[in-house]
Design a protein around this motif. Structure first.
Motif, mmCIF file in Angstrom:
data_model
loop_
_atom_site.group_PDB
_atom_site.id
_atom_site.type_symbol
_atom_site.label_atom_id
_atom_site.label_comp_id
_atom_site.label_asym_id
_atom_site.label_seq_id
_atom_site.Cartn_x
_atom_site.Cartn_y
_atom_site.Cartn_z
ATOM 1 N N PRO A 99 -14.988 7.074 4.249
ATOM 2 C CA PRO A 99 -15.022 7.118 2.768
ATOM 3 C C PRO A 99 -13.675 7.551 2.197
ATOM 4 C CG PRO A 99 -17.006 8.090 3.680
ATOM 5 C CD PRO A 99 -16.092 7.813 4.852
ATOM 6 N N LYS A 100 -13.283 6.905 1.099
ATOM 7 C CA LYS A 100 -11.980 7.173 0.509
ATOM 8 C C LYS A 100 -11.929 8.593 -0.082
ATOM 9 C CE LYS A 100 -10.770 2.418 -0.611
ATOM 10 N NZ LYS A 100 -10.391 1.479 -1.686
ATOM 11 N N GLY A 101 -10.891 9.267 0.254
ATOM 12 C CA GLY A 101 -10.645 10.596 -0.311
ATOM 13 C C GLY A 101 -9.161 10.758 -0.502
ATOM 14 N N SER A 102 -8.476 11.387 0.445
ATOM 15 C CA SER A 102 -7.023 11.563 0.359
ATOM 16 C C SER A 102 -6.338 10.963 1.572
ATOM 17 C CB SER A 102 -6.696 13.065 0.280
ATOM 18 O OG SER A 102 -7.256 13.732 1.402
ATOM 19 N N GLY A 103 -7.003 9.989 2.216
ATOM 20 C CA GLY A 103 -6.426 9.405 3.415
ATOM 21 C C GLY A 103 -5.055 8.800 3.177
ATOM 22 N N PRO A 137 -6.459 8.366 9.112
ATOM 23 C CA PRO A 137 -6.955 6.971 9.193
ATOM 24 C C PRO A 137 -8.023 6.701 8.144
ATOM 25 C CG PRO A 137 -7.851 8.310 10.965
ATOM 26 C CD PRO A 137 -6.798 9.135 10.319
ATOM 27 N N THR A 138 -8.134 5.415 7.799
ATOM 28 C CA THR A 138 -9.152 5.005 6.817
ATOM 29 C C THR A 138 -10.364 4.367 7.475
ATOM 30 O OG1 THR A 138 -8.033 2.883 6.543
ATOM 31 C CG2 THR A 138 -7.412 4.675 5.037
ATOM 32 N N GLU A 139 -10.332 4.081 8.814
ATOM 33 C CA GLU A 139 -11.481 3.558 9.533
ATOM 34 C C GLU A 139 -11.401 3.982 10.991
ATOM 35 O OE1 GLU A 139 -11.235 -0.656 8.987
ATOM 36 O OE2 GLU A 139 -9.670 -0.911 10.508
ATOM 37 N N LEU A 140 -12.571 3.958 11.667
ATOM 38 C CA LEU A 140 -12.655 4.348 13.064
ATOM 39 C C LEU A 140 -13.377 3.254 13.848
ATOM 40 C CD1 LEU A 140 -13.672 8.113 12.757
ATOM 41 C CD2 LEU A 140 -11.466 7.225 13.526
#
Length: 557
Positions: free
Chosen positions: A534-538, A544-547
């Motif tokens: 989920p978008k926050g302060s990535g 990372p933005t995905e795993l």
């Protein structure tokens, strides 16, 4: 505590008598005299209630010694010590003015009976003399202001207290005398030129008159009367304790308030002034050297029989919130009463008065409120406003209960560097007279602006740390569900061999917030599940933005 002086040469007799007095509660032997002259000198300095005098003390007849004691201190009860107590001895002693005869060897019952009778008589006589004095003459208040050492602000405090008392009590007659004989600065603070001094008055102290004192007193434009120290240090020898007693006695009849600047070093004149004053204020600064000097001076005054340490009042001057030595530590280092009012370091506030050499140049209302609070605590409160006069009593009661709170409520600080954020800092002095007591203090600047600037400076860093912590938590959350989803997808793919079935199983294994962009891919004997974070302060923090989680498939078909 009843003060006792013993005039006796025999050490064994003195020891026997003192042992009996020690057994009796409420009696303090202040000194032992070995001659009539020493006895009379101690009589004037210590003001005892009971005097024991041996019939063989000195070469003078005991009758003359008793008469001299009665003449110098009528309220003292004299007990003659004799080897026998015959009717002739008792009658002769009573005719001379003694209150009884004590025979030796001493017996506890005999000594205690004589001492108790003498105590009752002296208490009654003191009450009678006090009533006669009040009826026949008005006596002004005498306050001695002395310093723990030089440079603590003794003269400034004494001068400003005298001026403030006159402002709050316009009809009062106030006299400020400089008893710092060798280094007096009262004349410099008021910028007056003198032709006579206290030394000139002391020269004629044996035949003193109100005219002689009034000729030496300088009437300043502020209304304060000044009796200054001599310009020539050689004249200091004329200002003896005996001369000071005569001068102060006359000043008390002429003025409502007499404030004495005693200076910052122990001298005979200073000791005599402390002894004569009704209240004694010791000024110190919150540092090791000043507090150490204050303790040494109090020990010296107490050893000289001038005044006990507990009878002093202490004012802490030039406080600073950034100092390593807190002002609150002073009261833990002395048995004297430390005033709750503390004077902050105020060089800018006092600069105008130092330059103009006139206390009236200080126009800060907060400064004069501090001085008024000091006057209230030493018992010189204004006659107006009875509520203010009751504050010192409440403070003393609070201190007697054990100082339940270590924080001290203070008036607004006037120093260039205020002691706390709650204490306002006055503006620069302006050309005006000191404001009256009824004028409310203006709202002045404080440290709130500095606190706001500091908060604005650390706010972005605080927000960034919070975002990073949140993003790390969300990443861990996504990592756990990515592993769980990949395990479910691998199990479904091993049974069905369908990527869509594996994707559906993966979506069912994760919360709804992770399903939208979840993707599943199969390559040979492995299945990979990619879960979005989920978008926050990535984007800001670089996380990372995905795993992606990959599992090996064991075919069950």
């Amino acid at each position: 505590m009843t003060r006792v002086i013993i005039g006796m040469e025999g050490e064994n007799l003195v020891a026997d008598l003192m042992s009996i007095l020690d057994e009796m509660d409420g009696y303090d032997v202040r000194a032992v005299a070995k001659s009539p002259s020493e006895l009379l000198d101690l009589l004037g300095r210590l003001e005892p209630e009971i005097v024991f005098v041996h019939d063989s003390l000195g070469i003078e007849p005991i009758s003359q010694t008793i008469r001299d004691i009665i003449a110098r201190r009528p309220s003292a009860a004299v007990l003659q010590v004799s080897h026998s107590r015959t009717s002739d001895v008792v009658i002769k002693a009573m005719e001379d003015g003694a209150r009884g005869v004590v025979a030796y060897p001493f017996a506890y019952e005999d000594v205690s009976n004589r001492v108790l009778a003498a105590t009752d008589w002296t208490q009654h006589m003191e009450a009678v003399l006090a009533g006669a004095a009040m009826a026949n003459t008005s006596r002004g208040t005498v306050l001695a202001v002395v310093g723990a050492k030089g440079g603590v602000g003794t003269t400034t405090i004494a001068a400003h207290m005298a001026h403030d008392h006159l402002v709050k009590n316009p009809g009062a007659k106030v006299c400020l005398i400089d008893v710092d004989i060798e280094k007096g600065d009262v004349g410099a603070i008021f910028e007056v030129r003198q032709s006579v001094s206290i030394a000139d008055v002391a020269k004629v102290s044996g035949d003193l008159s109100p005219t002689a004192v009034n000729d030496a007193v300088i009437h300043h434009a502020s209304g304060v009367n000044l009796l200054l120290a001599p310009l020539d240090v050689r004249d200091a020898d004329f200002v003896t304790p005996a001369a000071l007693r005569s001068i102060v006695a006359l000043l008390r009849r002429e003025f409502d308030l007499v404030i004495a600047d005693g200076g910052g070093h122990v001298s005979p004149a200073q000791a005599a002034m402390i002894e004569l004053a009704g209240e004694c204020l010791v000024v110190t600064t919150p540092d090791v050297l000043s507090v150490r000097a204050m303790r040494r001076r109090m020990i010296a005054w107490e050893s000289l029989g001038v005044r006990e340490e507990a009878a002093f009042k202490v004012l802490v001057n030039k406080t600073d919130s950034s100092s390593l030595f807190p002002a609150s530590a002073v009261e833990k280092l002395t048995t004297a009463e430390v005033l709750e009012t503390k004077i902050p370091s105020s060089p800018r506030v006092l600069e105008a008065s130092m330059n103009d050499r006139d206390p009236r140049a200080v126009t800060e209302v907060a400064w004069w409120r501090l001085i008024e609070q000091v006057r209230d605590e030493v018992g010189l409160g204004s006659s107006e406003g009875g509520s203010r006069g009751s504050k010192p009593a409440r403070r003393r009661r609070g201190r007697a209960r054990g100082r339940a709170s270590t924080s001290t409520p203070q008036a607004p600080a006037t120093a260039a560097e205020p002691p706390s954020a709650a204490e306002p800092t006055p503006t620069d002095p302006g050309p005006a007279q000191p404001a009256p007591a009824s004028t409310p203090p203006p709202r002045v600047a404080s440290e709130s602006g500095a606190v706001a600037m500091e908060t604005a400076g650390i706010l972005p860093a605080t927000v960034l740390l919070i975002l990073i912590a949140w993003q790390v938590g969300v990443t861990g959350f996504s990592f756990l569900y990515a592993g769980h989803a990949s395990a479910e997808a691998a199990r479904a793919y091993s049974v069905t061999g369908s990527t869509s079935e594996a994707a559906e199983a993966a979506r069912e294994a994760v919360p709804s917030v992770l399903r939208d962009r979840l993707s599943v891919s199969a390559h040979g004997d492995t299945v990979s599940v990619t879960v979005p974070i989920p978008k926050g302060s990535g984007e800001v923090t670089g996380l990372p933005t995905e795993l992606t989680s990959t599992r090996t498939v064991v075919s069950e078909r």
